[in-house]
Design an enzyme around this catalytic site. Structure first.
Site, PDB file in Angstrom:
ATOM      1  N   ARG A 130      23.564 -73.013  65.864  1.00  0.00           N
ATOM      2  CA  ARG A 130      22.434 -73.039  64.948  1.00  0.00           C
ATOM      3  C   ARG A 130      21.341 -73.999  65.413  1.00  0.00           C
ATOM      4  O   ARG A 130      20.190 -73.897  65.001  1.00  0.00           O
ATOM      5  CB  ARG A 130      22.913 -73.430  63.545  1.00  0.00           C
ATOM      6  CG  ARG A 130      21.884 -73.174  62.460  1.00  0.00           C
ATOM      7  CD  ARG A 130      22.487 -73.284  61.070  1.00  0.00           C
ATOM      8  NE  ARG A 130      22.737 -74.658  60.664  1.00  0.00           N
ATOM      9  CZ  ARG A 130      23.941 -75.179  60.446  1.00  0.00           C
ATOM     10  NH1 ARG A 130      25.026 -74.427  60.598  1.00  0.00           N
ATOM     11  NH2 ARG A 130      24.089 -76.424  60.083  1.00  0.00           N
ATOM     12  N   TYR A 164      -0.418 -61.100  54.171  1.00  0.00           N
ATOM     13  CA  TYR A 164       0.815 -60.319  54.085  1.00  0.00           C
ATOM     14  C   TYR A 164       1.403 -60.492  52.689  1.00  0.00           C
ATOM     15  O   TYR A 164       1.533 -61.607  52.183  1.00  0.00           O
ATOM     16  CB  TYR A 164       1.786 -60.791  55.159  1.00  0.00           C
ATOM     17  CG  TYR A 164       3.109 -60.084  55.177  1.00  0.00           C
ATOM     18  CD1 TYR A 164       3.180 -58.694  55.173  1.00  0.00           C
ATOM     19  CD2 TYR A 164       4.296 -60.795  55.213  1.00  0.00           C
ATOM     20  CE1 TYR A 164       4.401 -58.034  55.205  1.00  0.00           C
ATOM     21  CE2 TYR A 164       5.524 -60.151  55.249  1.00  0.00           C
ATOM     22  CZ  TYR A 164       5.566 -58.772  55.238  1.00  0.00           C
ATOM     23  OH  TYR A 164       6.781 -58.128  55.261  1.00  0.00           O
ATOM     24  N   LYS A 184       6.057 -58.429  66.385  1.00  0.00           N
ATOM     25  CA  LYS A 184       4.918 -57.541  66.601  1.00  0.00           C
ATOM     26  C   LYS A 184       4.500 -57.536  68.077  1.00  0.00           C
ATOM     27  O   LYS A 184       5.242 -57.090  68.929  1.00  0.00           O
ATOM     28  CB  LYS A 184       3.774 -57.939  65.674  1.00  0.00           C
ATOM     29  CG  LYS A 184       4.192 -58.120  64.211  1.00  0.00           C
ATOM     30  CD  LYS A 184       4.881 -56.917  63.619  1.00  0.00           C
ATOM     31  CE  LYS A 184       5.059 -57.006  62.104  1.00  0.00           C
ATOM     32  NZ  LYS A 184       5.870 -58.109  61.627  1.00  0.00           N
TER      33      LYS A 184
END
Length: 544
Positions: free
Chosen positions: A209, A262, A360
């Site tokens: 992690r 967004y 993206k």
């Protein structure tokens, strides 16, 4: 890294004909820094030479990735983090005749005072750092940025391909591509190593992690393109946004954001942050007076906006808002997903942090989820500390896909910029198109700002069909090349109707409050041939 005035035995000097890259933890958390510009060199002392004996006073030692062939297994495992004294101690630790454990060697090195300056070799350049005192570090942020890559990589395209890899990486390999390190934890051979780590004489990821060598390469590439000291990459763009907001806006704090953004970001700001007493002022992206008013009336911690915004492509004057916010002690974070690091350099314009949905354009192949945030080591470390608790960790296989995707980023963005601009002009002139939203068009109200702060206007165009909801559906369904999907920035073209894709749970009047009209179309241009895309759009328009 290189060190001068460090005599050593012939056998060890021979091993130093290759180079080796070192990182350590600037945040003091015990975990290695993950940004290309966040590396430090552990204190190197003139007295270290006493470990080797005399003879080679002018030798400059280099440590490249291939150093593994001569270095011990312990040294290899710690290659991303250890200083010269630790490298030497590690090399002795596998030699039974030496009998010197790593912790003891480090303690002995620490007891020797500094005397001579240290030479740091990066690329073709040499920088001299005056005498290091005990436990001091050399921050390589600017040296790395200015010397390591600019000495032979002069363009974003070259950086996107080679940054984080060409000059060495934490993973020891002679493979051209970066290996995927699939591990959930990192082990210590002896308890003494663990104690060294806990007492910050040795660095390790320790647990999956907290970091991964494959992920570090992706972070370093993004840092190189953004000119950032550090980058943190996470499991998604929303993960990056939410962790950043919670890390940098205190309980009971106040932030400023913009109307066009967004929707999931807006939902988080309006419904989740208030549970922690955090309030927000929402302004028009171009309303500078509203920003000044919010800064005067509230103790603002952060101004957070997209630029360009989604889906109407408004543009914020990053330099101006950064100056206004900094006067009042507020931070500025820009979500530059639609711009990409190639079209806009938000940090250079004055922003404190730049955020991307790497899903993206950065990933670019519609096959991976990721998000990233870049900026100063100090700020990114604050976000990183909370990220380590929340655990939105990017899988190393996904990190590999980001690395792979970035190698064609400049080619894809160039094509998408050009296609989008040409199609925006075609659409603006078409009688069945009512309005076009694209920053590259002089008709856009913020075109003058975009022209000043962007080198390209992106690969996504929004436009309104001259018709109602059903007419627009007919146009979308008549298209043959693009997929109807809720993303953008990939090689394949994608189209969606925001009123349906993102706001269908709201009434028409509620949607229009956010500027979302039923006839609005968002078209993400892929890397298909322009003539094919043009023909497809024109034939679909003829169907309505």
């Amino acid at each position: 890294m290189a060190v001068s005035s460090c005599p050593c035995p012939k056998s060890f000097a021979a091993a130093l004909s290759h180079s080796f890259e070192c990182r350590s933890d600037p945040s003091g958390t015990g975990h290695p820094s993950h940004g290309r510009f966040s590396r430090r060199v552990n204190s190197v002392r003139h007295g270290t030479a006493s470990f080797f004996g005399g003879g080679m006073s002018s030798l400059i030692l280099k440590f490249p990735p291939n150093f593994v062939r001569q270095l011990s297994t312990k040294g290899r495992r710690n290659c991303s983090n250890i200083g010269v004294a630790q490298v030497v101690a590690a090399s002795w630790s596998n030699n039974s005749s030496a009998g010197i454990p790593s912790a003891a060697a480090n303690a002995a090195a620490a007891a020797i005072p500094a005397a001579e300056p240290v030479e740091l070799i990066t690329g073709d350049e040499v920088a001299v750092v005056d005498g290091l005192k005990e436990n001091e570090h050399v921050q390589l942020d600017d040296l790395t940025n200015d010397l390591k890559y600019s000495s032979f990589l002069s363009s974003d395209g070259s950086l996107a391909i080679h940054a984080g890899e060409r000059l060495g990486r934490g993973i020891v390999t002679d493979a051209i591509t970066t290996p995927v390190v699939n591990t959930s934890a990192y082990f210590f051979k002896k308890t003494a190593e663990l104690i060294d780590f806990k007492e910050k004489r040795r660095a390790s990821f320790e647990y999956g992690r907290y970091g991964n060598p494959t992920t570090v390469v992706a972070e370093e590439k993004i840092s190189a393109l953004e000119g950032a000291e550090s980058t943190l990459i996470m499991a998604s763009g929303m993960c990056a946004s939410t962790v950043m907001l919670m890390a940098l806006v205190p309980a009971g704090g106040h932030l400023v954001t913009t109307t066009d953004c967004y929707r999931k970001t807006r939902i988080f700001i309006e419904t989740i942050l208030p549970k922690m007493g955090i309030t927000a002022t929402v302004i028009d992206p171009a309303d500078v007076e509203a920003l000044e008013s919010a800064l005067e009336k509230n103790n603002v911690s952060l101004f957070f906006t997209e630029s360009p915004t989604n889906p109407l492509f408004r543009c914020v004057d990053i330099e101006l808002v950064s100056e206004l916010c900094h006067r009042k002690g507020a931070l500025v974070c820009i979500d530059g997903t639609f711009a990409t690091p190639l079209n806009q350099k938000a940090l250079a314009l004055g922003a404190d942090l730049i955020l991307h949905s790497a899903t993206k354009f950065i990933g670019g192949h519609n096959d991976v989820l990721a998000g990233c945030i870049s900026g100063s080591t100090k700020l990114v470390s604050e976000v990183r500390n909370l990220h380590h608790i929340f655990g939105g960790t990017l899988n190393p296989n996904a990190a590999y896909l980001i690395i792979r995707g970035m190698k064609t980023l400049h080619l894809r963005v160039q094509q998408q910029n050009l296609t989008a601009l040409r199609m925006a002009k075609v659409l603006e002139a078409h009688p069945k198109v009512k309005c076009v939203y694209y920053l590259g068009l002089p008709s856009h109200p913020e075109h003058h700002i975009a022209k000043r702060q962007m080198t390209g206007f992106g690969g996504v165009v929004s436009f309104e069909i001259d018709g109602d909801l059903m007419t627009t559906i007919k146009f979308v369904d008549a298209l043959k090349i693009p997929y109807i999907a809720p993303s953008f920035g990939g090689c394949e073209s994608i189209v969606d109707q925001p009123a349906i894709m993102s706001y269908w749970d709201l009434t028409q009047s509620e949607r229009e409050k956010y500027g979302i009209k039923d006839n609005l179309v968002r078209f993400s241009f892929g890397v298909e041939d322009f003539d094919d895309l043009k023909a497809d759009i024109l034939q679909a328009l003829e169907k309505i």
